[in-house]
Design a protein around this motif. Structure first.
Motif, PDB file in Angstrom:
ATOM      1  N   GLN A 131       0.815  -1.213   0.000  1.00 42.71           N
ATOM      2  CA  GLN A 131       0.000   0.000   0.000  1.00 42.71           C
ATOM      3  C   GLN A 131       0.849   1.264   0.000  1.00 42.71           C
ATOM      4  O   GLN A 131       2.027   1.272   0.327  1.00 42.71           O
ATOM      5  CB  GLN A 131      -0.901   0.010   1.228  1.00 42.71           C
ATOM      6  N   VAL A 132       0.179   2.373  -0.338  1.00 38.20           N
ATOM      7  CA  VAL A 132       0.734   3.725  -0.275  1.00 38.20           C
ATOM      8  C   VAL A 132       0.123   4.426   0.934  1.00 38.20           C
ATOM      9  O   VAL A 132      -1.063   4.272   1.205  1.00 38.20           O
ATOM     10  CB  VAL A 132       0.398   4.510  -1.557  1.00 38.20           C
ATOM     11  N   GLU A 133       0.947   5.198   1.673  1.00 40.92           N
ATOM     12  CA  GLU A 133       0.375   6.066   2.704  1.00 40.92           C
ATOM     13  C   GLU A 133       0.893   7.490   2.538  1.00 40.92           C
ATOM     14  O   GLU A 133       0.164   8.380   2.150  1.00 40.92           O
ATOM     15  CB  GLU A 133       0.664   5.565   4.118  1.00 40.92           C
ATOM     16  N   GLY A 134       2.163   7.735   2.831  1.00 44.36           N
ATOM     17  CA  GLY A 134       2.674   9.095   2.755  1.00 44.36           C
ATOM     18  C   GLY A 134       2.622   9.643   1.341  1.00 44.36           C
ATOM     19  O   GLY A 134       3.111   9.018   0.398  1.00 44.36           O
ATOM     20  N   MET A 135       2.020  10.840   1.184  1.00 44.44           N
ATOM     21  CA  MET A 135       1.933  11.487  -0.127  1.00 44.44           C
ATOM     22  C   MET A 135       2.031  12.986   0.058  1.00 44.44           C
ATOM     23  O   MET A 135       1.606  13.532   1.081  1.00 44.44           O
ATOM     24  CB  MET A 135       0.611  11.149  -0.829  1.00 44.44           C
TER      25      MET A 135
ATOM     26  N   ASP B 285       6.405  -0.597   1.379  1.00 44.83           N
ATOM     27  CA  ASP B 285       7.388  -1.669   1.253  1.00 44.83           C
ATOM     28  C   ASP B 285       8.200  -1.579  -0.030  1.00 44.83           C
ATOM     29  O   ASP B 285       8.930  -2.521  -0.360  1.00 44.83           O
ATOM     30  CB  ASP B 285       6.669  -3.026   1.266  1.00 44.83           C
ATOM     31  N   VAL B 286       8.066  -0.464  -0.737  1.00 43.87           N
ATOM     32  CA  VAL B 286       8.637  -0.361  -2.079  1.00 43.87           C
ATOM     33  C   VAL B 286       9.603   0.804  -2.216  1.00 43.87           C
ATOM     34  O   VAL B 286      10.790   0.626  -2.481  1.00 43.87           O
ATOM     35  CB  VAL B 286       7.509  -0.246  -3.128  1.00 43.87           C
ATOM     36  N   GLY B 287       9.143   2.033  -2.063  1.00 43.45           N
ATOM     37  CA  GLY B 287       9.975   3.209  -2.250  1.00 43.45           C
ATOM     38  C   GLY B 287       9.129   4.433  -2.525  1.00 43.45           C
ATOM     39  O   GLY B 287       7.930   4.443  -2.244  1.00 43.45           O
ATOM     40  N   VAL B 288       9.747   5.462  -3.092  1.00 42.93           N
ATOM     41  CA  VAL B 288       9.078   6.726  -3.370  1.00 42.93           C
ATOM     42  C   VAL B 288       8.843   6.852  -4.869  1.00 42.93           C
ATOM     43  O   VAL B 288       9.784   6.781  -5.666  1.00 42.93           O
ATOM     44  CB  VAL B 288       9.911   7.916  -2.866  1.00 42.93           C
TER      45      VAL B 288
ATOM     46  N   GLY C 106      -0.295   9.738 -17.110  1.00 42.81           N
ATOM     47  CA  GLY C 106       1.116   9.538 -17.386  1.00 42.81           C
ATOM     48  C   GLY C 106       1.685   8.340 -16.637  1.00 42.81           C
ATOM     49  O   GLY C 106       0.984   7.585 -15.971  1.00 42.81           O
ATOM     50  N   GLN C 107       2.999   8.178 -16.766  1.00 39.04           N
ATOM     51  CA  GLN C 107       3.690   7.002 -16.250  1.00 39.04           C
ATOM     52  C   GLN C 107       4.405   7.307 -14.940  1.00 39.04           C
ATOM     53  O   GLN C 107       5.241   8.206 -14.878  1.00 39.04           O
ATOM     54  CB  GLN C 107       4.740   6.518 -17.270  1.00 39.04           C
ATOM     55  N   PRO C 108       4.123   6.584 -13.855  1.00 41.23           N
ATOM     56  CA  PRO C 108       4.858   6.787 -12.606  1.00 41.23           C
ATOM     57  C   PRO C 108       6.324   6.399 -12.748  1.00 41.23           C
ATOM     58  O   PRO C 108       6.680   5.492 -13.513  1.00 41.23           O
ATOM     59  CB  PRO C 108       4.144   5.861 -11.616  1.00 41.23           C
ATOM     60  N   VAL C 109       7.169   7.090 -11.994  1.00 43.50           N
ATOM     61  CA  VAL C 109       8.617   6.825 -11.981  1.00 43.50           C
ATOM     62  C   VAL C 109       9.044   6.567 -10.549  1.00 43.50           C
ATOM     63  O   VAL C 109       8.672   7.313  -9.643  1.00 43.50           O
ATOM     64  CB  VAL C 109       9.404   8.032 -12.558  1.00 43.50           C
ATOM     65  N   LEU C 110       9.813   5.514 -10.333  1.00 44.18           N
ATOM     66  CA  LEU C 110      10.303   5.205  -9.006  1.00 44.18           C
ATOM     67  C   LEU C 110      11.570   6.014  -8.738  1.00 44.18           C
ATOM     68  O   LEU C 110      12.602   5.805  -9.358  1.00 44.18           O
ATOM     69  CB  LEU C 110      10.579   3.713  -8.870  1.00 44.18           C
TER      70      LEU C 110
ATOM     71  N   GLU D 250      19.937   2.836  -1.210  1.00 43.43           N
ATOM     72  CA  GLU D 250      20.945   3.109  -0.192  1.00 43.43           C
ATOM     73  C   GLU D 250      20.441   3.972   0.952  1.00 43.43           C
ATOM     74  O   GLU D 250      21.138   4.113   1.957  1.00 43.43           O
ATOM     75  CB  GLU D 250      22.152   3.813  -0.835  1.00 43.43           C
ATOM     76  N   HIS D 251      19.250   4.564   0.840  1.00 43.28           N
ATOM     77  CA  HIS D 251      18.875   5.627   1.768  1.00 43.28           C
ATOM     78  C   HIS D 251      17.619   5.360   2.584  1.00 43.28           C
ATOM     79  O   HIS D 251      17.428   6.009   3.617  1.00 43.28           O
ATOM     80  CB  HIS D 251      18.688   6.939   0.995  1.00 43.28           C
ATOM     81  N   LEU D 252      16.742   4.468   2.134  1.00 44.35           N
ATOM     82  CA  LEU D 252      15.457   4.234   2.785  1.00 44.35           C
ATOM     83  C   LEU D 252      15.394   2.820   3.340  1.00 44.35           C
ATOM     84  O   LEU D 252      15.832   1.866   2.685  1.00 44.35           O
ATOM     85  CB  LEU D 252      14.309   4.414   1.794  1.00 44.35           C
ATOM     86  N   SER D 253      14.811   2.701   4.548  1.00 45.76           N
ATOM     87  CA  SER D 253      14.513   1.394   5.118  1.00 45.76           C
ATOM     88  C   SER D 253      13.009   1.309   5.357  1.00 45.76           C
ATOM     89  O   SER D 253      12.420   2.184   5.995  1.00 45.76           O
ATOM     90  CB  SER D 253      15.257   1.193   6.442  1.00 45.76           C
ATOM     91  N   ALA D 254      12.386   0.269   4.812  1.00 44.91           N
ATOM     92  CA  ALA D 254      10.938   0.120   4.939  1.00 44.91           C
ATOM     93  C   ALA D 254      10.526   0.091   6.413  1.00 44.91           C
ATOM     94  O   ALA D 254      11.252  -0.444   7.245  1.00 44.91           O
ATOM     95  CB  ALA D 254      10.500  -1.170   4.245  1.00 44.91           C
ATOM     96  N   ASP D 255       9.380   0.726   6.677  1.00 47.02           N
ATOM     97  CA  ASP D 255       8.435   1.285   5.746  1.00 47.02           C
ATOM     98  C   ASP D 255       8.800   2.727   5.364  1.00 47.02           C
ATOM     99  O   ASP D 255       9.314   3.480   6.184  1.00 47.02           O
ATOM    100  CB  ASP D 255       7.048   1.312   6.348  1.00 47.02           C
ATOM    101  N   VAL D 256       8.480   3.073   4.092  1.00 48.13           N
ATOM    102  CA  VAL D 256       8.464   4.475   3.683  1.00 48.13           C
ATOM    103  C   VAL D 256       7.174   5.078   4.213  1.00 48.13           C
ATOM    104  O   VAL D 256       6.087   4.573   3.945  1.00 48.13           O
ATOM    105  CB  VAL D 256       8.517   4.600   2.154  1.00 48.13           C
ATOM    106  N   GLU D 257       7.290   6.174   4.964  1.00 45.69           N
ATOM    107  CA  GLU D 257       6.095   6.718   5.608  1.00 45.69           C
ATOM    108  C   GLU D 257       5.886   8.186   5.233  1.00 45.69           C
ATOM    109  O   GLU D 257       5.852   8.503   4.057  1.00 45.69           O
ATOM    110  CB  GLU D 257       6.185   6.518   7.120  1.00 45.69           C
TER     111      GLU D 257
END
Length: 432
Positions: A251-255, A270-273, A282-286, A318-325
């Motif tokens: 899921q997505v939470e922080g926006m 559990d994925v990234g930004v 349009g097309q999302p970019v990670l 290299e910079h984020l550890s799940a969860d991304v919040e």
């Protein structure tokens, strides 16, 4: 840019992603070198077994009183505890309950995320609004902000006929695959205001137009939805799916939406930004991946947790550890700025360049650590930042972060709260 650029970048233009499993061995070492800043104030602790409903701090928003900046407010969600409103001393000035269940066996209201719409005429007069995702009822709740109202600065102006966002029946609402994360956006071309709501346990994000209703109330209509990926192709040709309970998707939470160009930044936990257009075309970019990207894991029913089921293949960021919040936007007067992200897995905050032309390059990070009198922030769910003078207490702006592991007054109760950090101290720390 005013922050010194790091030699490391986080430019990821592949539609691939990351899992919340185990933090790789090097993660804590990398994070330990980040500077720390201490809070100036903290709210009273919230507990998950308060009388009248569970109160669990989640997400803040900062409202600036242009006429009297010292009287600005922090509006924050407390899940089943509803909304809390604080002054700049972190003292509570108002508490608003979440709506009760529609029937005894139905889910109660549960306020998850909050964002602001400024200077709108939606509520029958020129007003600032606080918009909240009610996860319990799968709806938006809308509050008019009036600092001088003797009844309280927030007044509920939600359209009583507002429909569920994702669910088609009360049974579906009770299953709680409902409205979760939230961000607001006003299109500068049309002047129309929107909320973007994500869905619990799904990858869906919905674009909802806020509309005026009779009697000065505010409703919404769904414009479109977009589903982010739930499975990802690895460099070795295999497919990786972030681990979760059976039937749950990442899921997505922080926006947050950058109003300068209508770019939505969305944290898939559990994925990234992700970076995408706020109108969901349009097309999302990670932009960046969590360190756990591609790590095989399996759900363990007995512990209710995901356990590593193989070696780390080394495809993570290299910079984020799940969860991304919590995601929030730190703007600067010259138009520069940063996307600030809570890296919940290692208790840090990560800064990315606001400029899409620079592929949202990694700019550094920091921790919010304890002082002698105020606890730090751990397991942060939500964050809000405002780079504008807020009177004598915060002349260089304010950062508010959720603390998911507050120092409790009673050790047998889960405790959460919010920390108020001088933004000037944050900028000084990351520039050194």
């Amino acid at each position: 840019m005013s922050l010194r650029r790091s030699a490391l970048t986080a430019t990821v233009l592949l539609c691939t992603a990351v899992a919340a499993t185990a933090v790789p061995a090097g993660a804590s070492t990398a994070a330990s070198g980040l500077p720390g800043v201490t809070p100036r104030a903290e709210t009273a602790t919230l507990y998950d077994d308060e009388p009248g409903g569970n109160a669990d701090a989640d997400d803040p928003a900062i409202w600036r009183n242009a006429a009297a900046p010292d009287r600005s407010l922090v509006i924050a969600t407390a899940k089943e505890g509803g909304l809390r409103v604080y002054d700049l001393d972190a003292r509570q000035v108002q508490s608003l309950p979440a709506p009760p269940p529609t029937a005894p066996d139905d889910a109660p209201g549960r306020y998850n995320n909050v964002d602001l719409v400024l200077g709108t005429s939606l509520a029958g007069r020129r007003s600032d609004l606080a918009v909240v995702s009610d996860r319990g009822h799968d709806r938006l709740r809308v509050y008019r902000i009036d600092r001088d109202d003797p009844a309280g600065p927030l007044t509920d102006v939600t359209d009583p006929g507002a429909a569920p966002i994702f669910s088609t029946s009360q049974d579906e609402i009770n299953d709680q695959d409902t409205a979760y994360g939230l961000a607001t956006w006003t299109d500068p071309v049309t002047g129309r205001s929107y909320a973007l709501a994500s869905r619990n346990n799904r990858t869906t994000v919905a674009l909802l137009e806020l509309v005026a209703r009779p009697g000065g109330t505010v409703g919404y209509t769904k414009v479109r939805t977009l589903d982010l990926p739930s499975a990802f192709r690895l460099p070795d040709g295999t497919t990786w799916r972030p681990c979760g309970e059976p039937g749950e998707l990442p899921q997505v939470e922080g926006m947050v939406v950058d109003p300068a160009d209508g770019t939505l930044y969305a944290g898939q936990e559990d994925v990234g930004v992700w970076r995408l257009r706020a109108d969901l075309t349009g097309q999302p970019v990670l932009v960046d991946r969590v360190r756990e990207y591609g790590v095989p894991a399996a759900y363990d029913e007995e512990s209710d947790e995901c356990r590593p089921a193989g070696a780390d293949p080394g495809h993570g960021g290299e910079h984020l550890s799940a969860d991304v919040e919590g995601l929030t936007l730190l703007t600067e007067p010259d138009g520069d700025g940063y996307v600030l992200t809570s890296s919940q897995g290692d208790d840090t905050f990560v800064l990315y360049d606001r400029e899409v032309s620079d592929d949202n390059e990694y700019e550094g990070g920091f921790r919010v650590t304890a002082s002698r009198t105020v606890d730090g922030s751990e397991e942060c769910d939500g964050a809000a930042v405002l780079n504008a003078p807020l009177g004598r207490k915060y002349p260089r702006g304010l950062l508010v972060v959720q603390d998911g592991d507050d120092t409790p007054a009673e050790n047998d109760r889960d405790a959460t709260g919010f920390k108020f950090v001088d933004l000037g101290n944050v900028l000084d720390a990351v520039e050194d």
